[in-house]
Design a protein around this motif. Structure first.
Motif, short mmCIF file in Angstrom:
data_model
loop_
_atom_site.label_atom_id
_atom_site.label_comp_id
_atom_site.label_asym_id
_atom_site.label_seq_id
_atom_site.Cartn_x
_atom_site.Cartn_y
_atom_site.Cartn_z
N PHE A 33 37.10 36.53 -14.13
CA PHE A 33 35.78 36.41 -14.73
C PHE A 33 35.16 35.08 -14.33
CE2 PHE A 33 38.46 38.97 -17.50
CZ PHE A 33 37.70 40.14 -17.59
N GLY A 34 34.04 35.11 -13.59
CA GLY A 34 33.47 33.89 -13.06
C GLY A 34 31.99 33.74 -13.34
N ASP A 35 31.44 32.62 -12.83
CA ASP A 35 30.05 32.29 -13.14
C ASP A 35 29.34 31.56 -12.01
OD1 ASP A 35 27.70 31.89 -14.56
OD2 ASP A 35 28.42 30.02 -15.42
N GLY A 38 25.38 33.87 -11.16
CA GLY A 38 25.31 34.87 -12.21
C GLY A 38 26.67 35.25 -12.75
N LEU A 39 26.69 35.68 -13.99
CA LEU A 39 27.94 36.11 -14.61
C LEU A 39 28.44 37.38 -13.95
CD1 LEU A 39 27.22 35.52 -18.39
CD2 LEU A 39 28.76 34.22 -16.93
N GLY A 40 29.75 37.49 -13.85
CA GLY A 40 30.31 38.70 -13.28
C GLY A 40 31.81 38.69 -13.30
N ARG A 62 28.05 40.45 -9.18
CA ARG A 62 27.31 39.36 -9.83
C ARG A 62 25.89 39.83 -10.10
NH1 ARG A 62 31.73 37.10 -10.65
NH2 ARG A 62 32.38 35.22 -9.59
N SER A 63 25.32 39.32 -11.20
CA SER A 63 23.95 39.66 -11.54
C SER A 63 23.27 38.44 -12.12
CB SER A 63 23.95 40.80 -12.57
OG SER A 63 22.64 41.16 -12.89
N ARG A 64 22.09 38.13 -11.58
CA ARG A 64 21.29 37.02 -12.11
C ARG A 64 19.84 37.18 -11.66
NH1 ARG A 64 19.70 33.18 -8.12
NH2 ARG A 64 21.06 33.34 -6.34
N ALA A 150 36.33 30.22 -12.78
CA ALA A 150 36.72 31.53 -13.29
C ALA A 150 38.05 31.49 -14.03
CB ALA A 150 36.81 32.53 -12.15
N LEU A 151 38.18 32.45 -14.94
CA LEU A 151 39.41 32.71 -15.67
C LEU A 151 39.97 34.03 -15.14
CD1 LEU A 151 41.33 32.13 -18.08
CD2 LEU A 151 39.81 33.57 -19.45
N GLY A 152 41.24 34.02 -14.75
CA GLY A 152 41.87 35.22 -14.21
C GLY A 152 43.02 35.69 -15.09
N ILE A 153 43.13 37.00 -15.23
CA ILE A 153 44.24 37.62 -15.95
C ILE A 153 44.78 38.72 -15.05
CG2 ILE A 153 44.94 38.89 -18.01
CD1 ILE A 153 42.54 37.56 -19.43
N ARG A 154 46.07 38.61 -14.69
CA ARG A 154 46.66 39.56 -13.72
C ARG A 154 48.00 40.08 -14.22
NH1 ARG A 154 44.67 35.19 -11.01
NH2 ARG A 154 42.90 35.61 -9.67
#
Length: 157
Positions: A33-35, A38-40, A62-64, A150-154
């Motif tokens: 989850f990054g920024d 745009g957030l995405g 991404r969307s902004r 970003a925060l990653g979870i795997r």
């Protein structure tokens, strides 16, 4: 002064390459989850190469500001131990993407760096926090230096 900087970089690389890393899982898949721009979120896949190296591939959205973009980034990473189940890593790579704006569509390319920290749980779960500076090559969407935090979870397997 330039020689001192080069000597410091060589010394740092020599010291960190002599450290032994804890085992990197063969595969890990999850979300990042990054920024930047745009957030995405990105679907993130990591593939073990050897004791201290891996590949990471991220496919994201991404969307902004009425702009939607997809991108695929590939990174080569060097992984080093910190303490216990903590590792730090750095990497370099490149990517491509496409975007859709009210004014039209387009595509872009980028080069990226990566530095982060991760925690390897005793269960097959890996959580990470990283920064990925990206230098984009396009006149409309991604034509400058962006910092993707970003925060990653795997899940590891």
């Amino acid at each position: 002064m330039k020689n001192i900087k080069i000597l410091l970089v060589i010394s740092f690389l020599a010291i960190t390459s002599s450290l032994s890393a804890q085992q990197i899982s063969k595969n890990a898949i999850g979300l990042r989850f990054g920024d930047n721009d745009g957030l995405g979120a990105e679907i993130s896949y990591q593939r073990h190469l050897n004791q201290n190296n891996r590949l990471e591939f991220d496919l994201g959205f991404r969307s902004r500001d009425n702009v939607d973009a997809f991108k695929l980034v590939g990174l080569y990473q060097w992984v080093r131990p910190l303490d216990g189940n903590f590792n730090w890593y750095l990497g370099a790579g490149a990517g491509v993407g496409s975007y859709d704006t009210p004014a039209g569509n387009g595509s872009f390319a980028l080069v990226a760096g990566n530095v982060g920290i991760e925690y390897n749980f005793d269960i097959p779960l890996l959580i990470s926090l990283d920064v990925r500076p990206e230098l984009g090559f396009d006149d409309n969407y991604s034509d400058d230096l962006d910092f993707d935090i970003a925060l990653g979870i795997r899940y590891q397997f």
